[in-house]
Design an enzyme around this catalytic site. Structure first.
Site, short mmCIF file in Angstrom:
data_model
loop_
_atom_site.label_atom_id
_atom_site.label_comp_id
_atom_site.label_asym_id
_atom_site.label_seq_id
_atom_site.Cartn_x
_atom_site.Cartn_y
_atom_site.Cartn_z
N CYS A 134 0.82 -1.22 0.00
CA CYS A 134 0.00 0.00 0.00
C CYS A 134 0.85 1.27 0.00
O CYS A 134 0.34 2.36 -0.28
CB CYS A 134 -0.96 -0.01 1.19
SG CYS A 134 -2.04 -1.44 1.20
N ASN A 161 -10.11 -0.08 0.51
CA ASN A 161 -8.64 -0.05 0.48
C ASN A 161 -8.16 -0.60 -0.87
O ASN A 161 -8.27 -1.80 -1.13
CB ASN A 161 -8.09 -0.88 1.64
CG ASN A 161 -6.58 -0.88 1.70
OD1 ASN A 161 -5.90 -0.51 0.74
ND2 ASN A 161 -6.03 -1.30 2.82
N HIS A 191 -3.22 7.28 2.79
CA HIS A 191 -3.70 6.00 2.26
C HIS A 191 -5.05 5.68 2.89
O HIS A 191 -5.22 5.77 4.11
CB HIS A 191 -2.68 4.91 2.60
CG HIS A 191 -3.16 3.53 2.35
ND1 HIS A 191 -3.82 3.17 1.20
CD2 HIS A 191 -3.08 2.40 3.12
CE1 HIS A 191 -4.13 1.88 1.27
NE2 HIS A 191 -3.70 1.39 2.42
C1 LIG Z 1 -9.67 -5.03 10.42
C2 LIG Z 1 -10.28 -4.03 11.40
C3 LIG Z 1 -11.33 -3.19 10.69
C4 LIG Z 1 -10.95 -4.82 12.50
O1 LIG Z 1 -11.48 -3.91 13.44
P1 LIG Z 1 -11.22 -4.14 14.98
O2 LIG Z 1 -11.95 -3.08 15.68
O3 LIG Z 1 -9.73 -4.23 15.20
O4 LIG Z 1 -11.91 -5.52 15.19
P2 LIG Z 1 -11.29 -6.88 15.75
O5 LIG Z 1 -10.31 -7.42 14.75
O6 LIG Z 1 -10.81 -6.62 17.15
O7 LIG Z 1 -12.54 -7.77 15.75
C5 LIG Z 1 -13.62 -7.50 16.61
C6 LIG Z 1 -14.68 -8.53 16.35
O8 LIG Z 1 -15.27 -8.27 15.07
C7 LIG Z 1 -15.25 -9.46 14.29
N1 LIG Z 1 -15.18 -9.12 12.89
C8 LIG Z 1 -14.08 -9.03 12.10
N2 LIG Z 1 -14.46 -8.72 10.85
C9 LIG Z 1 -15.80 -8.60 10.86
C10 LIG Z 1 -16.75 -8.29 9.88
N3 LIG Z 1 -16.39 -8.01 8.61
N4 LIG Z 1 -18.04 -8.23 10.24
C11 LIG Z 1 -18.41 -8.48 11.49
N5 LIG Z 1 -17.56 -8.80 12.46
C12 LIG Z 1 -16.26 -8.85 12.15
C13 LIG Z 1 -14.05 -10.22 14.78
O9 LIG Z 1 -14.17 -11.58 14.47
C14 LIG Z 1 -14.10 -9.97 16.26
O10 LIG Z 1 -15.07 -10.81 16.82
P3 LIG Z 1 -14.78 -11.52 18.23
O11 LIG Z 1 -14.63 -10.40 19.20
O12 LIG Z 1 -16.01 -12.34 18.41
O13 LIG Z 1 -13.52 -12.31 18.02
C15 LIG Z 1 -9.18 -3.13 12.01
O14 LIG Z 1 -8.36 -3.87 12.87
C16 LIG Z 1 -8.32 -2.50 10.97
O15 LIG Z 1 -8.78 -1.73 10.15
N6 LIG Z 1 -7.01 -2.77 11.00
C17 LIG Z 1 -6.12 -2.25 10.01
C18 LIG Z 1 -6.26 -3.04 8.77
C19 LIG Z 1 -5.67 -2.36 7.61
O16 LIG Z 1 -5.79 -1.18 7.43
N7 LIG Z 1 -5.03 -3.15 6.74
C20 LIG Z 1 -4.46 -2.70 5.56
C21 LIG Z 1 -3.29 -1.84 5.81
S1 LIG Z 1 -2.65 -1.26 4.31
#
Ligand SMILES: CC(C)(COP(=O)(O)OP(=O)(O)OC[C@H]1O[C@@H](n2cnc3c(N)ncnc32)[C@H](O)[C@@H]1OP(=O)(O)O)[C@@H](O)C(=O)NCCC(=O)NCCS
Length: 322
Positions: free
Chosen positions: A112, A279, A249
């Protein structure tokens, strides 16, 4: 001294819109979760067009905007992790399809952060005096490597391309570019390639998909994004008040919100189009810059920072006077 300037920009997204409701039918997710956790409402998913097709359409618009022809270009650098083939590179496909002269054309892979890396390479090649007009593209079809059975990743990634034409200038327009990598964190966000075969009879492996430790990547992003903005401001002797916009980004609206809070920058100065495109990896930054220009959020003479982070792990940013 030779300086580098943006002569024109362009972008292209596939027509096919995939909504959060569409994804509700594929995995256990819902519109409310996706919007509140990521800011994403829609994303574009390619149908039949590969990375070089998206790159070509964005490049044609950037050349038109710069009012030059493909034959004026002497360098093409494409940032992508989703090229049509392992080889030839997207840059080479683009050179052939645009009808450019026989020139230098290659891809860079910094996930990215790829567009910032490509910009850095092209900027330095122009500053060397060896090249005069560069086409720099970020193009991705991430959805071909997205597991649409994995709710942790499939709601995030999408397809797009953005392009920029660079030329020479007596004045410093691209004032500073910083690019970094920390490969020991590679396991937080990666896509496995095909493993080495034990012998030639080893059966074909399951196709690889993007893997991510979301929470760790979130922490990384909200640390390095403010850091790179602060370093750019310090190293170019500019203040936040002089900036018209920060084009970060587009990975997650909450990453941008948090960075704005850390930097004490009004949220209005943070460009956002993640709601419509998700993204798009290396395409995200040039797509956002092009949209900021088209919607007059960025005008000639404006000072802005663009910054990105991603797989590698990599990160970087640039201070640019448009
Ligand atoms: C991926 C992201 C949105 C997840 O959000 P978060 O607040 O960290 O959520 P978590 O990973 O802690 O998950 C919380 C819960 O939601 C659930 N969950 C994950 N994806 C889900 C979805 N699409 N829909 C519903 N629930 C979801 C998880 O399983 C977890 O459930 P649990 O508590 O029962 O285990 C966030 O971590 C993020 O944006 N990270 C950066 C990713 C990124 O930018 N990557 C590319 C970089 S270039």
């Amino acid at each position: 001294m030779i300086h580098t300037k943006i002569l024109g920009t362009g972008s292209y997204v596939p027509n096919n819109i995939v909504t959060n409701q569409d994804l509700e039918k594929l995995v256990d997710t819902n519109d409310e979760w996706i919007q509140s956790r990521t800011g994403i409402v829609n994303r574009r998913v390619t149908q039949g067009e590969n990375t070089s097709d998206l790159a070509y359409k964005a490049a044609v618009k950037a050349l038109e905007d710069a009012r030059i022809t493909a034959q004026d270009i002497d360098l093409i650098v494409v940032a992508t992790v989703t090229g049509d083939f392992p080889f030839p590179a997207v840059a080479q496909l683009l050179q052939g399809r645009l009808g450019c002269n026989i020139i230098t054309a290659f891809d860079v892979n910094a996930a990215c952060t790829g567009f910032i890396y490509a910009l850095n390479v092209a900027d330095k090649m122009i500053q060397s005096g060896a090249y005069h007009k560069a086409l720099v593209v970020g193009a991705e079809t991430l959805t071909k490597y997205t597991d649409f059975e994995d709710r942790n990743t499939c709601v995030l990634f999408a397809d797009a391309a953005g392009a920029m034409v660079l030329g020479t200038s007596d004045e410093p327009h691209i004032e500073k570019i910083l690019t970094y990598a920390k490969g020991d964190l590679e396991g937080l966000l990666s896509m496995e390639g095909y493993p080495l075969k034990v012998d030639f009879k080893t059966p074909d492996q399951k196709r690889p998909f993007i893997k991510m430790q979301g929470t760790e990547v979130f922490k990384f992003a909200t640390t390095v994004l403010p850091e790179v903005v602060e370093t750019l401001l310090k190293e170019t002797n500019h203040s936040v008040d002089e900036l018209s916009l920060i084009v970060a980004h587009q990975a997650n609206r909450r990453i941008i919100d948090k960075s704005a809070r850390v930097l004490k920058i009004p949220i209005e100065k943070m460009f956002m189009n993640i709601d419509q495109y998700g993204n798009t990896s290396a395409a995200s930054v040039p797509l956002a810059i092009d949209e900021a220009i088209r919607t007059k959020r960025l005008k000639r003479g404006d000072l802005f920072i663009t910054a990105a982070f991603g797989g590698g792990l990599t990160w970087g940013g640039a201070m640019i006077r448009y």
